[in-house]
Each structure stands twice: as C-alpha cells, then as structure tokens.
Design a protein around this motif. Structure first.
Motif, short mmCIF file in Angstrom:
data_model
loop_
_atom_site.label_atom_id
_atom_site.label_comp_id
_atom_site.label_asym_id
_atom_site.label_seq_id
_atom_site.Cartn_x
_atom_site.Cartn_y
_atom_site.Cartn_z
N ARG A 54 0.83 -1.22 0.00
CA ARG A 54 0.00 0.00 0.00
C ARG A 54 0.86 1.26 0.00
O ARG A 54 0.55 2.23 -0.69
CB ARG A 54 -0.93 0.00 1.20
CG ARG A 54 -2.06 -0.98 1.06
CD ARG A 54 -3.01 -0.87 2.21
NE ARG A 54 -4.08 -1.84 2.07
CZ ARG A 54 -5.03 -1.99 2.95
NH1 ARG A 54 -5.06 -1.24 4.04
NH2 ARG A 54 -5.96 -2.90 2.77
N PHE A 55 1.91 1.24 0.77
CA PHE A 55 2.82 2.38 0.83
C PHE A 55 3.44 2.65 -0.53
O PHE A 55 3.50 3.79 -1.00
CB PHE A 55 3.91 2.11 1.88
CG PHE A 55 4.70 3.32 2.28
CD1 PHE A 55 4.28 4.11 3.33
CD2 PHE A 55 5.88 3.64 1.62
CE1 PHE A 55 5.02 5.21 3.71
CE2 PHE A 55 6.62 4.74 1.99
CZ PHE A 55 6.19 5.53 3.04
N MET A 56 3.86 1.60 -1.20
CA MET A 56 4.48 1.74 -2.52
C MET A 56 3.46 2.18 -3.56
O MET A 56 3.77 2.98 -4.45
CB MET A 56 5.14 0.43 -2.93
CG MET A 56 6.37 0.10 -2.10
SD MET A 56 7.04 -1.51 -2.44
CE MET A 56 7.58 -1.31 -4.12
N LEU A 57 2.23 1.66 -3.47
CA LEU A 57 1.19 2.07 -4.41
C LEU A 57 0.89 3.55 -4.28
O LEU A 57 0.83 4.27 -5.28
CB LEU A 57 -0.09 1.25 -4.17
CG LEU A 57 -1.29 1.68 -5.01
CD1 LEU A 57 -1.05 1.32 -6.46
CD2 LEU A 57 -2.55 1.03 -4.48
N TRP A 58 0.73 4.03 -3.05
CA TRP A 58 0.44 5.45 -2.87
C TRP A 58 1.62 6.33 -3.24
O TRP A 58 1.44 7.45 -3.73
CB TRP A 58 -0.03 5.71 -1.43
CG TRP A 58 -1.46 5.33 -1.28
CD1 TRP A 58 -1.96 4.26 -0.62
CD2 TRP A 58 -2.58 6.00 -1.87
NE1 TRP A 58 -3.32 4.23 -0.75
CE2 TRP A 58 -3.73 5.28 -1.51
CE3 TRP A 58 -2.72 7.13 -2.66
CZ2 TRP A 58 -5.00 5.66 -1.90
CZ3 TRP A 58 -3.99 7.51 -3.06
CH2 TRP A 58 -5.11 6.79 -2.68
N THR A 59 2.83 5.83 -3.06
CA THR A 59 4.00 6.59 -3.50
C THR A 59 3.98 6.74 -5.02
O THR A 59 4.24 7.83 -5.55
CB THR A 59 5.29 5.87 -3.06
OG1 THR A 59 5.29 5.75 -1.65
CG2 THR A 59 6.52 6.63 -3.51
N ALA B 269 3.16 10.12 -9.79
CA ALA B 269 2.52 10.29 -11.10
C ALA B 269 1.70 11.56 -11.16
O ALA B 269 1.74 12.29 -12.16
CB ALA B 269 1.65 9.07 -11.40
N VAL B 270 0.97 11.87 -10.10
CA VAL B 270 0.16 13.09 -10.08
C VAL B 270 1.05 14.33 -10.08
O VAL B 270 0.77 15.30 -10.81
CB VAL B 270 -0.79 13.09 -8.86
CG1 VAL B 270 -1.43 14.45 -8.65
CG2 VAL B 270 -1.86 12.02 -9.03
#
Length: 89
Positions: free
Chosen positions: A9-14, A19-20
């Motif tokens: 989850r931490f890596m996904l949100w990073t 990207a944003v």
C-alpha cells in the motif's frame, strides 16, 4: 495488517503521488520541444516511469521502517493500546 500488505500500500500510494506530481509539472511547465506532441508525451511518460522506479526503491525501504512501531504492527505499543478493549470481550 501484516508488513507485506503495508509495504504494498505504501508503494502504491507513492507511485500515485509521484505520477500526479509529474502530471501537474508536465501540464504547468511542459513545452513541446520534440518534433510533435506524441514524442513529447512519450518523453514525459518515460521520465515519470523512471522517477516512479526510483521512488519505489526508497518507498519499499522506508515502509518497513514506518511499519515497525506503528499502529498496524501487532508487536508495537500503539497497536496494543488501540486493541486493548478487543481482548476484554
């Protein structure tokens, strides 16, 4: 939550945040330097993927440090304090 799920989850949100941020930077400050717009967008996509890869290495390392001692770690004091009432039931 176990450490593996927390790291994912931490890596996904990073990756989402990087990207944003790159999208905003590209839209605000990007100029068409290449021959056409397709090449310019492709350049930004490759650059964004490269930066996401770099940040993912740091995110994986840091997420393990953030997990231990957090409220998700079953061996931490914060977790025990939050789930103290669960044991009484």
């Amino acid at each position: 939550m176990d450490v593996k799920t927390f790291c994912k989850r931490f890596m996904l949100w990073t990756a989402v945040i990087v990207a944003v941020v790159m999208l905003v930077i590209g839209l605000c400050f990007g100029k068409v330097i290449e021959e056409n717009l397709f090449l310019e967008v492709a350049k930004w996509v490759v650059m964004t993927l490269f930066l996401i890869g770099i940040f993912e290495v740091f995110a994986y390392t840091l997420s393990q440090f953030f997990y231990h001692g957090s409220r998700w770690d079953p061996t931490s004091e914060k977790y025990k304090e939050l789930h103290k009432s669960d044991k009484k039931k």
